[in-house]
Design an enzyme around this catalytic site. Structure first.
Site, mmCIF file in Angstrom:
data_model
loop_
_atom_site.group_PDB
_atom_site.id
_atom_site.type_symbol
_atom_site.label_atom_id
_atom_site.label_comp_id
_atom_site.label_asym_id
_atom_site.label_seq_id
_atom_site.Cartn_x
_atom_site.Cartn_y
_atom_site.Cartn_z
ATOM 1 C CB SER A 30 4.589 5.554 4.213
ATOM 2 O OG SER A 30 4.760 4.790 2.863
ATOM 3 C CB ILE A 32 -2.611 4.806 -0.048
ATOM 4 C CG1 ILE A 32 -2.376 5.816 -1.105
ATOM 5 C CG2 ILE A 32 -4.029 4.113 -0.236
ATOM 6 C CD1 ILE A 32 -2.591 5.381 -2.699
ATOM 7 C CE1 TYR A 172 3.219 1.657 -9.669
ATOM 8 C CE2 TYR A 172 2.133 3.281 -11.146
ATOM 9 C CZ TYR A 172 1.981 2.358 -9.800
ATOM 10 O OH TYR A 172 1.179 2.931 -8.937
ATOM 11 C CE LYS A 176 0.399 -0.690 -8.784
ATOM 12 N NZ LYS A 176 0.005 -0.986 -7.662
HETATM 13 N N1 LIG Z 1 0.336 7.494 -4.579
HETATM 14 C C1 LIG Z 1 -0.145 7.459 -5.950
HETATM 15 O O1 LIG Z 1 -0.111 8.432 -6.583
HETATM 16 C C2 LIG Z 1 -0.720 6.188 -6.252
HETATM 17 C C3 LIG Z 1 -1.498 5.960 -7.500
HETATM 18 C C4 LIG Z 1 -1.904 4.826 -7.743
HETATM 19 C C5 LIG Z 1 -1.549 3.797 -7.159
HETATM 20 N N2 LIG Z 1 -0.796 3.955 -5.908
HETATM 21 C C6 LIG Z 1 -0.535 2.522 -5.372
HETATM 22 O O2 LIG Z 1 -0.923 2.619 -4.044
HETATM 23 C C7 LIG Z 1 -0.210 1.736 -3.449
HETATM 24 C C8 LIG Z 1 0.311 2.193 -2.066
HETATM 25 O O3 LIG Z 1 1.535 3.343 -2.753
HETATM 26 P P1 LIG Z 1 1.768 4.876 -1.820
HETATM 27 O O4 LIG Z 1 1.264 5.901 -3.061
HETATM 28 O O5 LIG Z 1 0.852 4.787 -0.600
HETATM 29 O O6 LIG Z 1 3.425 4.859 -1.674
HETATM 30 P P2 LIG Z 1 4.044 4.632 -0.273
HETATM 31 O O7 LIG Z 1 5.568 4.655 -0.859
HETATM 32 O O8 LIG Z 1 3.854 5.653 0.610
HETATM 33 O O9 LIG Z 1 3.655 3.541 0.280
HETATM 34 C C9 LIG Z 1 4.146 2.019 -0.460
HETATM 35 C C10 LIG Z 1 4.038 0.981 0.951
HETATM 36 O O10 LIG Z 1 4.379 -0.238 0.315
HETATM 37 C C11 LIG Z 1 5.543 -0.817 1.166
HETATM 38 N N3 LIG Z 1 6.362 -1.510 0.308
HETATM 39 C C12 LIG Z 1 7.387 -1.190 -0.521
HETATM 40 N N4 LIG Z 1 7.713 -2.183 -1.073
HETATM 41 C C13 LIG Z 1 7.526 -3.259 -0.117
HETATM 42 C C14 LIG Z 1 7.998 -4.381 -0.038
HETATM 43 N N5 LIG Z 1 8.993 -5.243 -0.645
HETATM 44 N N6 LIG Z 1 7.209 -5.360 0.831
HETATM 45 C C15 LIG Z 1 6.295 -4.990 1.521
HETATM 46 N N7 LIG Z 1 5.915 -3.571 1.679
HETATM 47 C C16 LIG Z 1 6.534 -2.804 0.713
HETATM 48 C C17 LIG Z 1 6.104 0.709 1.776
HETATM 49 O O11 LIG Z 1 6.858 0.169 2.683
HETATM 50 C C18 LIG Z 1 4.825 1.430 2.011
HETATM 51 O O12 LIG Z 1 4.458 1.059 3.211
HETATM 52 C C19 LIG Z 1 1.025 1.328 -4.306
HETATM 53 O O13 LIG Z 1 0.535 -0.089 -4.580
HETATM 54 C C20 LIG Z 1 1.006 2.074 -5.389
HETATM 55 O O14 LIG Z 1 1.092 1.445 -6.607
HETATM 56 C C21 LIG Z 1 -0.118 4.956 -5.679
#
Ligand SMILES: NC(=O)c1ccc[n+]([C@@H]2O[C@H](COP(=O)([O-])OP(=O)(O)OC[C@H]3O[C@@H](n4cnc5c(N)ncnc54)[C@H](O)[C@@H]3O)[C@@H](O)[C@H]2O)c1
Length: 308
Positions: A30, A32, A172, A176
Protein backbone atom coordinates in the site's frame (compact mmCIF):
# COMPACT_ATOMS: atom_id res chain seq x y z
CA UNK A 1 14.32 17.89 -4.38
CA UNK A 2 14.45 20.58 -6.98
CA UNK A 3 12.73 20.58 -10.33
CA UNK A 4 16.23 20.63 -11.86
CA UNK A 5 16.56 17.05 -10.69
CA UNK A 6 13.57 16.09 -12.79
CA UNK A 7 15.58 17.04 -15.81
CA UNK A 8 18.55 14.88 -14.81
CA UNK A 9 16.21 12.04 -13.92
CA UNK A 10 14.32 12.33 -17.20
CA UNK A 11 17.59 11.92 -19.07
CA UNK A 12 18.51 8.98 -16.87
CA UNK A 13 15.08 7.47 -17.48
CA UNK A 14 15.36 7.89 -21.24
CA UNK A 15 18.70 6.10 -21.19
CA UNK A 16 17.04 3.20 -19.38
CA UNK A 17 18.42 3.96 -15.94
CA UNK A 18 16.38 1.30 -14.11
CA UNK A 19 15.99 -1.23 -16.91
CA UNK A 20 16.85 -4.73 -15.61
CA UNK A 21 17.94 -3.37 -12.23
CA UNK A 22 16.64 -5.60 -9.45
CA UNK A 23 14.82 -3.50 -6.87
CA UNK A 24 13.42 -5.00 -3.65
CA UNK A 25 10.68 -2.86 -2.11
CA UNK A 26 9.38 -3.59 1.39
CA UNK A 27 5.95 -2.36 2.44
CA UNK A 28 4.85 -2.64 -1.19
CA UNK A 29 1.23 -3.58 -0.44
CA UNK A 30 0.00 0.00 0.00
CA UNK A 31 0.87 3.69 0.04
CA UNK A 32 4.30 4.91 -0.99
CA UNK A 33 5.73 1.40 -1.52
CA UNK A 34 2.87 0.38 -3.80
CA UNK A 35 3.21 3.54 -5.91
CA UNK A 36 6.99 3.17 -6.09
CA UNK A 37 6.45 -0.37 -7.38
CA UNK A 38 4.19 0.85 -10.22
CA UNK A 39 6.58 3.61 -11.25
CA UNK A 40 9.60 1.30 -11.16
CA UNK A 41 7.69 -1.30 -13.18
CA UNK A 42 6.96 1.29 -15.86
CA UNK A 43 10.68 2.12 -16.01
CA UNK A 44 11.57 -1.52 -16.64
CA UNK A 45 13.01 -2.52 -13.26
CA UNK A 46 12.82 -6.14 -12.11
CA UNK A 47 10.97 -6.19 -8.81
CA UNK A 48 10.80 -8.12 -5.57
CA UNK A 49 7.85 -6.84 -3.54
CA UNK A 50 7.36 -7.61 0.13
CA UNK A 51 4.87 -7.03 2.92
CA UNK A 52 2.87 -9.28 5.24
CA UNK A 53 -0.33 -9.57 3.15
CA UNK A 54 0.34 -11.80 0.15
CA UNK A 55 -3.09 -11.21 -1.40
CA UNK A 56 -2.43 -7.46 -1.49
CA UNK A 57 0.98 -8.04 -3.04
CA UNK A 58 -0.63 -10.26 -5.71
CA UNK A 59 -3.02 -7.39 -6.49
CA UNK A 60 -0.04 -5.03 -6.92
CA UNK A 61 1.76 -7.61 -9.08
CA UNK A 62 -1.30 -8.07 -11.29
CA UNK A 63 -1.41 -4.33 -11.98
CA UNK A 64 2.31 -4.33 -12.86
CA UNK A 65 1.79 -7.24 -15.26
CA UNK A 66 -0.98 -5.29 -17.00
CA UNK A 67 1.39 -2.38 -17.52
CA UNK A 68 4.71 -3.75 -18.59
CA UNK A 69 6.35 -6.60 -16.69
CA UNK A 70 6.11 -10.32 -17.39
CA UNK A 71 5.47 -13.04 -14.79
CA UNK A 72 9.12 -13.71 -13.87
CA UNK A 73 10.02 -10.03 -13.69
CA UNK A 74 8.21 -9.55 -10.41
CA UNK A 75 8.59 -11.71 -7.33
CA UNK A 76 6.00 -11.62 -4.55
CA UNK A 77 7.74 -12.39 -1.30
CA UNK A 78 5.75 -12.38 1.92
CA UNK A 79 7.87 -10.80 4.66
CA UNK A 80 7.24 -9.66 8.20
CA UNK A 81 9.91 -7.11 9.05
CA UNK A 82 9.55 -7.95 12.75
CA UNK A 83 10.36 -11.63 12.09
CA UNK A 84 14.09 -11.07 11.88
CA UNK A 85 14.89 -14.80 11.78
CA UNK A 86 13.28 -14.92 8.31
CA UNK A 87 15.33 -12.14 6.73
CA UNK A 88 18.32 -14.19 5.60
CA UNK A 89 16.11 -16.75 3.84
CA UNK A 90 14.07 -13.95 2.24
CA UNK A 91 17.26 -12.34 0.90
CA UNK A 92 18.37 -15.71 -0.49
CA UNK A 93 14.98 -16.13 -2.19
CA UNK A 94 15.40 -12.84 -4.04
CA UNK A 95 18.97 -13.77 -5.00
CA UNK A 96 17.86 -17.23 -6.17
CA UNK A 97 15.16 -15.70 -8.37
CA UNK A 98 17.11 -12.77 -9.87
CA UNK A 99 20.77 -13.55 -9.14
CA UNK A 100 21.42 -10.06 -7.71
CA UNK A 101 19.90 -7.16 -5.79
CA UNK A 102 20.76 -3.69 -7.10
CA UNK A 103 18.52 -1.64 -4.85
CA UNK A 104 16.86 -2.31 -1.49
CA UNK A 105 14.06 0.10 -0.64
CA UNK A 106 13.42 -0.10 3.10
CA UNK A 107 9.92 1.33 3.07
CA UNK A 108 7.75 -0.80 5.38
CA UNK A 109 6.84 0.88 8.64
CA UNK A 110 4.10 2.25 10.89
CA UNK A 111 3.46 5.58 12.57
CA UNK A 112 1.99 6.49 15.96
CA UNK A 113 -0.75 8.72 17.38
CA UNK A 114 -0.69 8.73 21.17
CA UNK A 115 0.64 10.71 24.09
CA UNK A 116 3.68 9.23 25.84
CA UNK A 117 2.02 9.42 29.26
CA UNK A 118 -0.90 7.28 28.02
CA UNK A 119 1.13 4.79 26.00
CA UNK A 120 2.20 1.33 27.07
CA UNK A 121 5.94 0.61 26.70
CA UNK A 122 5.04 -2.45 24.59
CA UNK A 123 4.09 0.00 21.86
CA UNK A 124 7.54 1.60 21.92
CA UNK A 125 9.08 -1.85 21.74
CA UNK A 126 6.94 -2.73 18.72
CA UNK A 127 7.73 0.53 16.89
CA UNK A 128 11.47 0.07 17.35
CA UNK A 129 11.22 -3.63 16.37
CA UNK A 130 9.47 -2.75 13.13
CA UNK A 131 10.76 0.64 11.98
CA UNK A 132 14.33 0.36 13.23
CA UNK A 133 15.48 -3.20 14.00
CA UNK A 134 13.45 -4.81 11.19
CA UNK A 135 14.93 -2.33 8.72
CA UNK A 136 18.55 -2.69 9.76
CA UNK A 137 18.24 -6.49 9.99
CA UNK A 138 17.17 -6.77 6.36
CA UNK A 139 19.78 -4.21 5.37
CA UNK A 140 22.50 -6.37 6.95
CA UNK A 141 21.74 -9.39 4.74
CA UNK A 142 21.33 -7.38 1.55
CA UNK A 143 24.42 -5.30 2.24
CA UNK A 144 26.57 -8.47 2.52
CA UNK A 145 25.58 -9.23 -1.06
CA UNK A 146 26.18 -5.64 -2.22
CA UNK A 147 29.62 -5.64 -0.61
CA UNK A 148 30.50 -8.80 -2.56
CA UNK A 149 29.44 -7.05 -5.77
CA UNK A 150 30.92 -3.69 -4.60
CA UNK A 151 27.73 -2.11 -5.89
CA UNK A 152 24.20 -1.23 -4.84
CA UNK A 153 21.81 1.27 -3.29
CA UNK A 154 20.29 1.06 0.18
CA UNK A 155 17.30 3.41 0.17
CA UNK A 156 15.40 3.95 3.41
CA UNK A 157 12.09 5.74 3.70
CA UNK A 158 12.65 7.67 6.90
CA UNK A 159 10.54 10.80 7.52
CA UNK A 160 10.75 14.49 8.32
CA UNK A 161 10.01 13.08 11.78
CA UNK A 162 13.58 11.77 11.62
CA UNK A 163 14.73 15.40 11.43
CA UNK A 164 12.32 17.11 13.83
CA UNK A 165 10.28 16.17 16.88
CA UNK A 166 6.49 16.20 17.05
CA UNK A 167 3.91 15.59 19.77
CA UNK A 168 1.79 12.42 19.63
CA UNK A 169 4.57 10.59 17.82
CA UNK A 170 7.37 10.23 20.37
CA UNK A 171 8.06 6.59 19.54
CA UNK A 172 7.73 7.09 15.79
CA UNK A 173 10.08 10.11 15.85
CA UNK A 174 12.54 8.12 17.95
CA UNK A 175 12.50 5.23 15.46
CA UNK A 176 13.05 7.53 12.48
CA UNK A 177 15.82 9.45 14.31
CA UNK A 178 17.41 6.06 15.00
CA UNK A 179 17.32 5.27 11.27
CA UNK A 180 18.86 8.64 10.43
CA UNK A 181 21.69 8.11 12.90
CA UNK A 182 22.23 4.54 11.79
CA UNK A 183 22.39 5.19 8.04
CA UNK A 184 24.46 8.40 8.39
CA UNK A 185 27.00 6.32 10.31
CA UNK A 186 26.80 3.32 7.97
CA UNK A 187 27.50 5.53 4.95
CA UNK A 188 30.85 6.48 6.41
CA UNK A 189 31.67 2.84 7.15
CA UNK A 190 31.21 2.14 3.43
CA UNK A 191 33.70 4.65 2.06
CA UNK A 192 35.77 1.76 0.63
CA UNK A 193 32.76 0.98 -1.57
CA UNK A 194 32.07 4.19 -3.51
CA UNK A 195 29.48 2.43 -5.68
CA UNK A 196 27.32 1.51 -2.73
CA UNK A 197 25.06 4.43 -1.89
CA UNK A 198 23.07 5.00 1.25
CA UNK A 199 20.02 7.16 0.63
CA UNK A 200 17.51 8.45 3.16
CA UNK A 201 14.12 9.68 1.99
CA UNK A 202 12.36 11.99 4.43
CA UNK A 203 8.76 12.59 3.36
CA UNK A 204 6.38 15.00 5.04
CA UNK A 205 2.68 14.05 5.11
CA UNK A 206 1.80 11.83 2.13
CA UNK A 207 -1.51 10.18 1.17
CA UNK A 208 -1.36 6.49 2.12
CA UNK A 209 -2.82 4.01 4.60
CA UNK A 210 -0.45 5.15 7.33
CA UNK A 211 -3.18 6.66 9.49
CA UNK A 212 -5.31 3.47 9.42
CA UNK A 213 -2.27 1.55 10.65
CA UNK A 214 -0.88 3.82 13.36
CA UNK A 215 0.22 2.51 16.72
CA UNK A 216 -1.88 3.95 19.54
CA UNK A 217 -1.82 3.80 23.33
CA UNK A 218 -1.74 0.00 23.40
CA UNK A 219 -1.14 -2.71 20.83
CA UNK A 220 -4.80 -3.75 20.66
CA UNK A 221 -6.29 -0.33 19.97
CA UNK A 222 -6.82 0.86 16.38
CA UNK A 223 -7.74 4.30 15.18
CA UNK A 224 -10.12 5.13 12.33
CA UNK A 225 -8.78 7.19 9.48
CA UNK A 226 -9.12 10.88 8.80
CA UNK A 227 -9.14 13.20 5.80
CA UNK A 228 -5.92 13.11 3.78
CA UNK A 229 -6.61 15.80 1.20
CA UNK A 230 -4.01 18.15 2.70
CA UNK A 231 -1.23 15.59 2.16
CA UNK A 232 1.13 15.22 -0.82
CA UNK A 233 -0.27 12.84 -3.46
CA UNK A 234 1.39 9.42 -3.26
CA UNK A 235 2.52 9.43 -6.91
CA UNK A 236 4.40 12.72 -6.46
CA UNK A 237 6.19 11.40 -3.39
CA UNK A 238 7.14 8.22 -5.25
CA UNK A 239 8.37 10.20 -8.26
CA UNK A 240 10.54 12.47 -6.11
CA UNK A 241 11.84 9.40 -4.31
CA UNK A 242 12.93 7.95 -7.65
CA UNK A 243 14.55 11.27 -8.57
CA UNK A 244 16.52 11.12 -5.33
CA UNK A 245 17.47 7.47 -5.89
CA UNK A 246 18.58 8.09 -9.46
CA UNK A 247 20.79 10.99 -8.36
CA UNK A 248 22.18 9.31 -5.22
CA UNK A 249 20.87 12.16 -3.07
CA UNK A 250 22.08 11.24 0.42
CA UNK A 251 19.11 12.78 2.21
CA UNK A 252 15.98 14.05 0.47
CA UNK A 253 13.28 16.04 2.25
CA UNK A 254 10.13 15.47 0.20
CA UNK A 255 7.40 17.71 1.49
CA UNK A 256 5.13 20.62 0.75
CA UNK A 257 5.13 23.79 2.83
CA UNK A 258 4.55 24.56 5.64
CA UNK A 259 6.01 21.21 6.77
CA UNK A 260 9.17 21.74 4.73
CA UNK A 261 9.65 25.23 6.19
CA UNK A 262 9.32 23.79 9.70
CA UNK A 263 11.94 21.21 8.77
CA UNK A 264 14.37 23.95 7.69
CA UNK A 265 13.65 25.86 10.90
CA UNK A 266 14.33 22.73 12.93
CA UNK A 267 17.65 22.24 11.16
CA UNK A 268 18.93 25.81 11.02
CA UNK A 269 17.08 27.78 13.73
CA UNK A 270 16.09 25.27 16.41
CA UNK A 271 15.18 27.90 19.01
CA UNK A 272 12.50 29.23 16.64
CA UNK A 273 11.44 25.70 15.81
CA UNK A 274 10.92 24.86 19.49
CA UNK A 275 8.94 28.06 20.01
CA UNK A 276 6.73 27.26 17.03
CA UNK A 277 6.36 23.59 17.96
CA UNK A 278 5.29 24.46 21.49
CA UNK A 279 2.59 26.80 20.17
CA UNK A 280 1.30 24.43 17.50
CA UNK A 281 1.86 21.31 19.54
CA UNK A 282 -0.36 22.56 22.33
CA UNK A 283 -3.30 22.99 19.95
CA UNK A 284 -2.51 19.68 18.26
CA UNK A 285 -2.74 17.87 21.58
CA UNK A 286 -5.98 19.67 22.51
CA UNK A 287 -7.51 18.66 19.18
CA UNK A 288 -6.29 15.09 19.59
CA UNK A 289 -7.83 14.85 23.05
CA UNK A 290 -11.14 16.14 21.72
CA UNK A 291 -11.10 13.51 18.96
CA UNK A 292 -10.07 15.60 15.96
CA UNK A 293 -7.87 13.56 13.65
CA UNK A 294 -6.95 15.95 10.88
CA UNK A 295 -4.64 18.31 12.70
CA UNK A 296 -2.15 19.84 10.30
CA UNK A 297 0.53 22.37 11.02
CA UNK A 298 -1.38 24.71 8.73
CA UNK A 299 -4.63 24.44 10.65
CA UNK A 300 -3.69 24.08 14.24
CA UNK A 301 -6.07 27.01 14.69
CA UNK A 302 -9.81 26.56 14.50
CA UNK A 303 -10.08 24.83 11.13
CA UNK A 304 -9.25 21.21 12.02
CA UNK A 305 -11.70 19.25 9.96
CA UNK A 306 -12.35 15.58 10.40
CA UNK A 307 -13.09 13.53 13.46
CA UNK A 308 -12.42 9.97 14.66
N1 LIG B 1 2.49 8.66 4.64
C1 LIG B 1 3.21 9.55 5.28
O1 LIG B 1 2.73 10.64 5.62
C2 LIG B 1 4.65 9.27 5.60
C3 LIG B 1 5.47 10.33 5.94
C4 LIG B 1 6.80 10.08 6.24
C5 LIG B 1 7.30 8.80 6.18
N2 LIG B 1 6.47 7.77 5.84
C6 LIG B 1 7.04 6.42 5.83
O2 LIG B 1 6.74 5.82 4.59
C7 LIG B 1 6.77 4.41 4.73
C8 LIG B 1 5.56 3.81 4.03
O3 LIG B 1 4.40 4.22 4.71
P1 LIG B 1 3.05 4.63 3.96
O4 LIG B 1 2.79 6.05 4.29
O5 LIG B 1 3.07 4.23 2.55
O6 LIG B 1 1.99 3.79 4.83
P2 LIG B 1 1.16 2.49 4.46
O7 LIG B 1 0.54 2.06 5.76
O8 LIG B 1 0.27 2.75 3.32
O9 LIG B 1 2.27 1.45 4.02
C9 LIG B 1 3.10 0.81 4.95
C10 LIG B 1 3.59 -0.49 4.37
O10 LIG B 1 4.41 -1.14 5.37
C11 LIG B 1 3.94 -2.46 5.52
N3 LIG B 1 4.21 -3.01 6.84
C12 LIG B 1 3.70 -2.63 8.04
N4 LIG B 1 4.12 -3.45 9.01
C13 LIG B 1 4.92 -4.38 8.42
C14 LIG B 1 5.64 -5.51 8.88
N5 LIG B 1 5.62 -5.89 10.17
N6 LIG B 1 6.34 -6.23 7.99
C15 LIG B 1 6.36 -5.89 6.69
N7 LIG B 1 5.70 -4.86 6.19
C16 LIG B 1 4.98 -4.10 7.04
C17 LIG B 1 2.44 -2.37 5.25
O11 LIG B 1 1.89 -3.63 4.95
C18 LIG B 1 2.44 -1.45 4.06
O12 LIG B 1 2.73 -2.16 2.88
C19 LIG B 1 6.82 4.14 6.24
O13 LIG B 1 8.13 3.80 6.62
C20 LIG B 1 6.44 5.47 6.84
O14 LIG B 1 7.00 5.66 8.12
C21 LIG B 1 5.16 7.97 5.54
Amino acid sequence: CMEFDFWIYSLAGEKGFWVLDVVWVTGASSGIGEELTYQLAKLGALLAISARREDELQRVKKKCLRNSLSENDILVLRLDLTDRSSHEAATNSVLKHFGKIDVLVNNGGRSQRSLFVDTNLDVYNAIIELNYLGTISLTKYVLNHMIQRKKGKIVTVSSVMGIMGAPLATGYCASKHALQGFFNSLRTELTDYPEISVIQICPGPVQSQIIQNVFTENLAKVRTHGDQSHKMPTDRCARLTLVSMANDVKEAWISDHPYLAVCYLWQYAPTWAWWLMNRMGKRRIQNFKSGIVRVTWANTGSQAQSHC
